[in-house]
Design a protein around this motif. Sequence first.
Motif, PDB file in Angstrom:
ATOM      1  N   SER A 103      23.761 -37.297  28.393  1.00 35.95           N
ATOM      2  CA  SER A 103      23.533 -36.006  28.330  1.00 35.95           C
ATOM      3  C   SER A 103      21.932 -35.837  28.191  1.00 35.95           C
ATOM      4  CB  SER A 103      24.220 -35.367  27.026  1.00 35.95           C
ATOM      5  OG  SER A 103      23.556 -36.030  25.799  1.00 35.95           O
ATOM      6  N   ILE A 196      23.463 -30.168  28.929  1.00 38.98           N
ATOM      7  CA  ILE A 196      24.478 -30.715  30.106  1.00 38.98           C
ATOM      8  C   ILE A 196      25.158 -32.140  30.046  1.00 38.98           C
ATOM      9  CG2 ILE A 196      23.626 -29.084  31.948  1.00 38.98           C
ATOM     10  CD1 ILE A 196      21.960 -31.279  32.990  1.00 38.98           C
ATOM     11  N   ARG A 198      27.091 -35.472  31.238  1.00 41.44           N
ATOM     12  CA  ARG A 198      27.236 -36.560  32.381  1.00 41.44           C
ATOM     13  C   ARG A 198      28.779 -36.882  32.075  1.00 41.44           C
ATOM     14  NH1 ARG A 198      26.113 -39.333  37.045  1.00 41.44           N
ATOM     15  NH2 ARG A 198      26.910 -41.342  37.293  1.00 41.44           N
ATOM     16  N   GLY A 201      31.168 -33.702  31.732  1.00 40.03           N
ATOM     17  CA  GLY A 201      31.037 -32.635  32.874  1.00 40.03           C
ATOM     18  C   GLY A 201      30.851 -31.376  32.367  1.00 40.03           C
ATOM     19  N   PHE A 227      30.815 -27.720  34.576  1.00 36.96           N
ATOM     20  CA  PHE A 227      29.624 -27.801  35.276  1.00 36.96           C
ATOM     21  C   PHE A 227      29.834 -26.982  36.438  1.00 36.96           C
ATOM     22  CE2 PHE A 227      26.602 -29.669  38.475  1.00 36.96           C
ATOM     23  CZ  PHE A 227      25.641 -29.120  38.012  1.00 36.96           C
ATOM     24  N   MET A 284      24.827 -35.040  37.237  1.00 39.53           N
ATOM     25  CA  MET A 284      26.194 -34.910  36.520  1.00 39.53           C
ATOM     26  C   MET A 284      27.211 -35.364  37.534  1.00 39.53           C
ATOM     27  SD  MET A 284      26.037 -32.961  33.600  1.00 39.53           S
ATOM     28  CE  MET A 284      27.493 -31.808  33.547  1.00 39.53           C
TER      29      MET A 284
END
Length: 359
Positions: A103, A196, A198, A201, A227, A284
């Motif tokens: 993240s 955000i 990864r 999502g 996202f 992402m």
Amino acid sequence: SAGRPMTAINSSYYAATAYRSDRMPNQPPSAERSWIRRFAKFRLPWGLTQEVALDDFLIRRKPSSLRFQEEMNKEREEKQKLGTYIPAPYEHVNFHDRHDHESFRFSLWSKRSHFWIYLTGGGRGLFYIAFVVSMMTYFLMLFALDDPWLTTTVELLPILATWIFLPLFCWALGALVIRYLPHLWVKPSRGPIWEINRRTGLVTLFDYDNNGEYKKNGTIGELTAPFYEFDAYIATIPDRQGLVTNVLYIAHRYRDIVINFRPLFAPGEGQLCCALWDFLQNYMDTSRPLPDLPRYEQYRHLDPTTAEYDRKTRRNPRFWIDMNDATFEQELYAMRGKIDQIDTFQRPNLMARHVEYVD
């Protein structure tokens, strides 16, 4: 997106909500934005990204820094085995930020910390300005007046010294506190601002209003959405001098969730905004490896898609950490060239295949 998407990784590591550019779901039509939200803003297209990132993402974890951290970690492990390790001040303090393979969580320092930082930086800048202005004033007055130079000096010196002393005092005081009294200025903020992720999502904006819950019991609200439900925009705004600058933000297509990325870099050319948007998409996207940047090198084996990609391509696991300074400067130069030539404004918006935009 640029680069070859990886095949599906048979792993429970990624959540079902993780973003994949090759598996974009169809979505409802977008909500119409108000005219004020549309004014002086340009929506950036999704997809066809390039391998770019901001300078800061490379420089803050340049190879020499990676090597220094590696030595520090080895020394710490050796001392821990011997039972002689003493934690550094604030080593275990949670500053609410994170930027790794899972993240990218952003937070700011507390107001108290910012006070001392601004006092030091502002005092330093004002000292230089005051010194130059004072010297110019002194010599102009010296030549303009008929009084002897000693008389002029005696009259002007107290005034000019005051101009110089005040910013110098602020600079010295701030530098003293930051260097020797960390307990006075090092303080985490109340929490993160946005994240955000990864692995999941999801994009999260942390809500410190939360219908009054934060003031009542300290509960931080979370506004969260996938996202792919966000669009990126460049907002053109005037700065304090009236010059036009550009800022990147992402806004949710259906709810009032907006994240402004202005703190990540100084407002400026639109190419930097475009580069950051490409980076966010690449970071992402779990159908492709992590962006190949110094800060992620120590984590690449922990991300399944990235680990598989590195295995197939036989990537040197110490590509960045063993890089010399001259080669790193070449990498920086090449990255800046990519940013200057970025083709964002000529791309089609691939998200339009899955969303009907009503504005």
